[in-house]
Scaffold this motif. Sequence first.
Motif, PDB file in Angstrom:
ATOM      1  N   PRO A   1       0.838  -1.178   0.000  1.00  0.00           N
ATOM      2  CA  PRO A   1       0.000   0.000   0.000  1.00  0.00           C
ATOM      3  C   PRO A   1       0.875   1.230   0.000  1.00  0.00           C
ATOM      4  O   PRO A   1       1.994   1.197   0.510  1.00  0.00           O
ATOM      5  CB  PRO A   1      -0.798  -0.130   1.314  1.00  0.00           C
ATOM      6  N   PRO A   2       0.383   2.266  -0.578  1.00  0.00           N
ATOM      7  CA  PRO A   2       1.214   3.453  -0.709  1.00  0.00           C
ATOM      8  C   PRO A   2       1.646   4.019   0.627  1.00  0.00           C
ATOM      9  O   PRO A   2       2.736   4.535   0.745  1.00  0.00           O
ATOM     10  CB  PRO A   2       0.302   4.421  -1.465  1.00  0.00           C
ATOM     11  N   TYR A   3       0.814   3.921   1.606  1.00  0.00           N
ATOM     12  CA  TYR A   3       1.155   4.524   2.880  1.00  0.00           C
ATOM     13  C   TYR A   3       0.869   3.557   3.988  1.00  0.00           C
ATOM     14  O   TYR A   3      -0.121   3.651   4.680  1.00  0.00           O
ATOM     15  CB  TYR A   3       0.351   5.790   3.105  1.00  0.00           C
TER      16      TYR A   3
ATOM     17  N   HIS B   1       4.994  15.245   3.786  1.00  0.00           N
ATOM     18  CA  HIS B   1       4.232  15.254   2.551  1.00  0.00           C
ATOM     19  C   HIS B   1       3.355  14.024   2.393  1.00  0.00           C
ATOM     20  O   HIS B   1       3.014  13.640   1.302  1.00  0.00           O
ATOM     21  CB  HIS B   1       5.154  15.375   1.344  1.00  0.00           C
ATOM     22  N   VAL B   2       3.065  13.428   3.431  1.00  0.00           N
ATOM     23  CA  VAL B   2       2.114  12.324   3.355  1.00  0.00           C
ATOM     24  C   VAL B   2       0.977  12.660   4.284  1.00  0.00           C
ATOM     25  O   VAL B   2       1.140  12.746   5.480  1.00  0.00           O
ATOM     26  CB  VAL B   2       2.747  10.997   3.783  1.00  0.00           C
ATOM     27  N   HIS B   3      -0.094  12.855   3.692  1.00  0.00           N
ATOM     28  CA  HIS B   3      -1.209  13.274   4.511  1.00  0.00           C
ATOM     29  C   HIS B   3      -1.712  12.120   5.340  1.00  0.00           C
ATOM     30  O   HIS B   3      -1.839  11.008   4.864  1.00  0.00           O
ATOM     31  CB  HIS B   3      -2.337  13.779   3.625  1.00  0.00           C
ATOM     32  N   PRO B   4      -1.974  12.396   6.586  1.00  0.00           N
ATOM     33  CA  PRO B   4      -2.430  11.318   7.451  1.00  0.00           C
ATOM     34  C   PRO B   4      -3.723  10.716   6.979  1.00  0.00           C
ATOM     35  O   PRO B   4      -3.978   9.534   7.186  1.00  0.00           O
ATOM     36  CB  PRO B   4      -2.625  12.011   8.803  1.00  0.00           C
ATOM     37  N   LEU B   5      -4.524  11.482   6.357  1.00  0.00           N
ATOM     38  CA  LEU B   5      -5.779  10.927   5.886  1.00  0.00           C
ATOM     39  C   LEU B   5      -5.526   9.962   4.753  1.00  0.00           C
ATOM     40  O   LEU B   5      -6.283   9.055   4.508  1.00  0.00           O
ATOM     41  CB  LEU B   5      -6.676  12.061   5.383  1.00  0.00           C
ATOM     42  N   THR B   6      -4.482  10.217   4.082  1.00  0.00           N
ATOM     43  CA  THR B   6      -4.243   9.452   2.877  1.00  0.00           C
ATOM     44  C   THR B   6      -4.076   7.973   3.150  1.00  0.00           C
ATOM     45  O   THR B   6      -4.791   7.159   2.576  1.00  0.00           O
ATOM     46  CB  THR B   6      -3.003   9.993   2.182  1.00  0.00           C
ATOM     47  N   PRO B   7      -3.160   7.624   3.954  1.00  0.00           N
ATOM     48  CA  PRO B   7      -2.973   6.199   4.154  1.00  0.00           C
ATOM     49  C   PRO B   7      -4.030   5.629   5.040  1.00  0.00           C
ATOM     50  O   PRO B   7      -4.232   4.422   5.088  1.00  0.00           O
ATOM     51  CB  PRO B   7      -1.626   6.140   4.854  1.00  0.00           C
ATOM     52  N   LEU B   8      -4.663   6.466   5.700  1.00  0.00           N
ATOM     53  CA  LEU B   8      -5.509   6.009   6.762  1.00  0.00           C
ATOM     54  C   LEU B   8      -6.844   5.525   6.273  1.00  0.00           C
ATOM     55  O   LEU B   8      -7.381   4.543   6.728  1.00  0.00           O
ATOM     56  CB  LEU B   8      -5.725   7.175   7.722  1.00  0.00           C
ATOM     57  N   ILE B   9      -7.359   6.210   5.339  1.00  0.00           N
ATOM     58  CA  ILE B   9      -8.730   5.971   5.009  1.00  0.00           C
ATOM     59  C   ILE B   9      -8.826   5.203   3.712  1.00  0.00           C
ATOM     60  O   ILE B   9      -8.370   5.633   2.687  1.00  0.00           O
ATOM     61  CB  ILE B   9      -9.469   7.297   4.879  1.00  0.00           C
ATOM     62  N   THR B  10      -9.439   4.111   3.815  1.00  0.00           N
ATOM     63  CA  THR B  10      -9.751   3.381   2.604  1.00  0.00           C
ATOM     64  C   THR B  10     -11.240   3.392   2.474  1.00  0.00           C
ATOM     65  O   THR B  10     -11.957   2.809   3.258  1.00  0.00           O
ATOM     66  CB  THR B  10      -9.225   1.961   2.687  1.00  0.00           C
ATOM     67  N   TYR B  11     -11.668   4.067   1.486  1.00  0.00           N
ATOM     68  CA  TYR B  11     -13.089   4.304   1.426  1.00  0.00           C
ATOM     69  C   TYR B  11     -13.846   3.243   0.669  1.00  0.00           C
ATOM     70  O   TYR B  11     -15.047   3.196   0.688  1.00  0.00           O
ATOM     71  CB  TYR B  11     -13.348   5.665   0.793  1.00  0.00           C
TER      72      TYR B  11
ATOM     73  N   TYR C   1      -8.271  13.083  -1.580  1.00  0.00           N
ATOM     74  CA  TYR C   1      -8.428  11.922  -2.454  1.00  0.00           C
ATOM     75  C   TYR C   1      -7.160  11.709  -3.271  1.00  0.00           C
ATOM     76  O   TYR C   1      -6.693  10.581  -3.445  1.00  0.00           O
ATOM     77  CB  TYR C   1      -9.628  12.155  -3.360  1.00  0.00           C
ATOM     78  N   MET C   2      -6.618  12.773  -3.742  1.00  0.00           N
ATOM     79  CA  MET C   2      -5.399  12.653  -4.543  1.00  0.00           C
ATOM     80  C   MET C   2      -4.272  12.038  -3.739  1.00  0.00           C
ATOM     81  O   MET C   2      -3.531  11.197  -4.239  1.00  0.00           O
ATOM     82  CB  MET C   2      -4.966  14.037  -5.042  1.00  0.00           C
ATOM     83  N   LYS C   3      -4.136  12.486  -2.547  1.00  0.00           N
ATOM     84  CA  LYS C   3      -3.038  11.980  -1.738  1.00  0.00           C
ATOM     85  C   LYS C   3      -3.196  10.484  -1.482  1.00  0.00           C
ATOM     86  O   LYS C   3      -2.219   9.746  -1.398  1.00  0.00           O
ATOM     87  CB  LYS C   3      -2.960  12.727  -0.404  1.00  0.00           C
ATOM     88  N   GLU C   4      -4.409  10.102  -1.349  1.00  0.00           N
ATOM     89  CA  GLU C   4      -4.624   8.691  -1.084  1.00  0.00           C
ATOM     90  C   GLU C   4      -4.422   7.833  -2.324  1.00  0.00           C
ATOM     91  O   GLU C   4      -3.865   6.743  -2.265  1.00  0.00           O
ATOM     92  CB  GLU C   4      -6.031   8.471  -0.536  1.00  0.00           C
ATOM     93  N   MET C   5      -4.864   8.338  -3.404  1.00  0.00           N
ATOM     94  CA  MET C   5      -4.915   7.504  -4.600  1.00  0.00           C
ATOM     95  C   MET C   5      -3.726   7.688  -5.535  1.00  0.00           C
ATOM     96  O   MET C   5      -3.552   6.911  -6.464  1.00  0.00           O
ATOM     97  CB  MET C   5      -6.208   7.808  -5.371  1.00  0.00           C
ATOM     98  N   ARG C   6      -2.949   8.690  -5.302  1.00  0.00           N
ATOM     99  CA  ARG C   6      -1.867   8.963  -6.234  1.00  0.00           C
ATOM    100  C   ARG C   6      -0.942   7.764  -6.392  1.00  0.00           C
ATOM    101  O   ARG C   6      -0.632   7.347  -7.517  1.00  0.00           O
ATOM    102  CB  ARG C   6      -1.062  10.176  -5.760  1.00  0.00           C
ATOM    103  N   ALA C   7      -0.543   7.228  -5.292  1.00  0.00           N
ATOM    104  CA  ALA C   7       0.419   6.123  -5.356  1.00  0.00           C
ATOM    105  C   ALA C   7      -0.150   4.950  -6.139  1.00  0.00           C
ATOM    106  O   ALA C   7       0.556   4.286  -6.901  1.00  0.00           O
ATOM    107  CB  ALA C   7       0.804   5.700  -3.952  1.00  0.00           C
TER     108      ALA C   7
ATOM    109  N   ALA D   1       1.177  15.838 -13.533  1.00  0.00           N
ATOM    110  CA  ALA D   1       0.134  16.438 -14.360  1.00  0.00           C
ATOM    111  C   ALA D   1      -0.752  15.353 -14.967  1.00  0.00           C
ATOM    112  O   ALA D   1      -1.977  15.479 -14.974  1.00  0.00           O
ATOM    113  CB  ALA D   1       0.777  17.293 -15.454  1.00  0.00           C
ATOM    114  N   ALA D   2      -0.120  14.324 -15.477  1.00  0.00           N
ATOM    115  CA  ALA D   2      -0.900  13.233 -16.067  1.00  0.00           C
ATOM    116  C   ALA D   2      -1.646  12.475 -14.986  1.00  0.00           C
ATOM    117  O   ALA D   2      -2.814  12.101 -15.163  1.00  0.00           O
ATOM    118  CB  ALA D   2       0.024  12.289 -16.838  1.00  0.00           C
ATOM    119  N   ILE D   3      -0.963  12.242 -13.906  1.00  0.00           N
ATOM    120  CA  ILE D   3      -1.608  11.525 -12.803  1.00  0.00           C
ATOM    121  C   ILE D   3      -2.831  12.295 -12.327  1.00  0.00           C
ATOM    122  O   ILE D   3      -3.898  11.726 -12.066  1.00  0.00           O
ATOM    123  CB  ILE D   3      -0.610  11.343 -11.646  1.00  0.00           C
ATOM    124  N   ASN D   4      -2.668  13.570 -12.241  1.00  0.00           N
ATOM    125  CA  ASN D   4      -3.775  14.370 -11.731  1.00  0.00           C
ATOM    126  C   ASN D   4      -4.953  14.355 -12.683  1.00  0.00           C
ATOM    127  O   ASN D   4      -6.105  14.469 -12.255  1.00  0.00           O
ATOM    128  CB  ASN D   4      -3.310  15.798 -11.482  1.00  0.00           C
TER     129      ASN D   4
END
Length: 468
Positions: free
Chosen positions: A98-100, A173-183, A342-348, A360-363
């Motif tokens: 997992p990314p985070y 640069h890793v948002h705590p919400l990012t790894p934390l929440i799997t929606y 959402y981006m922070k979570e899903m980017r990886a 840019a492409a990822i976004n």
Amino acid sequence: MPQLNGGGGDDLGANDELISFKDEGEQEEKISDNSSAERDLADVKSSLVNESETNQNSSSDSEAERRPPPRSETFRDKSRESLEEAAKRQDGGLFKGPPYPGYPFIMIPDLTSPYLPNGSLSPTARTYLQMKWPLLDVQAGSLQSRQALKDARSPSPAHIVSNKVPVVQHPHHVHPLTPLITYSNEHFTPGNPPPHLPADVDPKTGIPRPPHPPDISPYYPLSPGTVGQIPHPLGWLVPQQGQPVYPITTGGFRHPYPTALTVNASMSSFLSSRFPPHMVPPHHSLHTTGIPHPAIVTPTVKQESSQSDVGSLHSSKHQDSKKEEEKKKPHIKKPLNAFMLYMKEMRAKVVAECTLKESAAINQILGRRWHALSREEQAKYYELARKERQLHMQLYPGWSARDNYVGGYGKKKKRKRDKQPGETNEHSECFLNPCLSLPPITGEKKSAFATYKVKAAASAHPLQMEAY
DNA sequence: TCACCTTTGAAGCGC
DNA sequence: GCGCTTCAAAGGTGA
């Protein structure tokens, strides 16, 4: 993938629009659209991969002549190959973590959250906690064991486990919400590694990491000597003389985002009503732990005074210190909005799946996927963003987004080149890949959305406007 | 080294 | 109220 014969690109775009403005009575279509979200991602991915390949080929030859039609056989083959390759990777051939991983957060939706009217933890979150936080119980148990060492008025471990809302940003640069929440289950696929692995293996590099002492949050770069000396993360919220106004268990010490973890919406209200503004450090970048608040970025300041010859720099010291003072001025960042979370979570994940790294492409992909999210999933992010803003407001009562505008901090950003309405960006995937193109938001919809936002601002997030 | 790109959303500001 | 602008994250890219 562009589906010329089926008008896939246009359809996708249209669906995106449907999703964006769900208050316009289009949710039924969205459900079916969501069911194809993965397929959409695959299409986008394959399109991007193919596109990049096409671009590479085109650079060496007269690409204008050779550019294959989107539905050419080679296009499909390559797309299929890339998909199959990705499928192989996900099948476990190449394990991707997992990314985070291993975030020491316990994110349980606010019990007042509208998502589960019965107030229970959503199955998704439950699954996530079970799979991603197997140590939850252990931690709670350890908390119990440590409880004796602590103030007897500390709450029960259960208290810790509940109502934790990571709201602020990680300093790294890793948002705590990012790894934390799997929606959704999509976000947390069975292919993800067992929870114990991430603690030892860097998810990005695959390089084994030294194990963290159990009592130390792995996200604080603390030396062992500092362990045990760390005041409570909410120490700045604690009256000077003694006992915390808000009882906190030792579990709280484990969290890198103390306030975020211990303050949820109701807690925020509690804090705001309980603590006078002077107890909330609006302009301190450091907690008593010495750990900067994630939402604060203190520009790195050269340690010239300690490293350079004092005498030779004496004359210029005044000027330097003046500059440093300005530099030291903490930069309180804006709270992340729903899409950013959402981006922070899903980017990886997108990066891993698409083998793309260019943001840019990822976004662009993420933007599409954001639109493809179900209403409920988006609502979760809106809610999180709302909570983040709430906490941010309480942490920095005097802060305004204007503070970060030009003149407030940092350098002025050059104004983006404004595009004419019909102008396309040659760099944009949309130019070559209809799959990625999004229909422009019409003035009518913008207006509707503006009204939507105004109403929502009075209470919750826009998606909750449905209830009104 | 740093602005740009690209996305959405929040917030500020001028009219 | 509306429209425009800026900033938030991210990392490759180009000047």
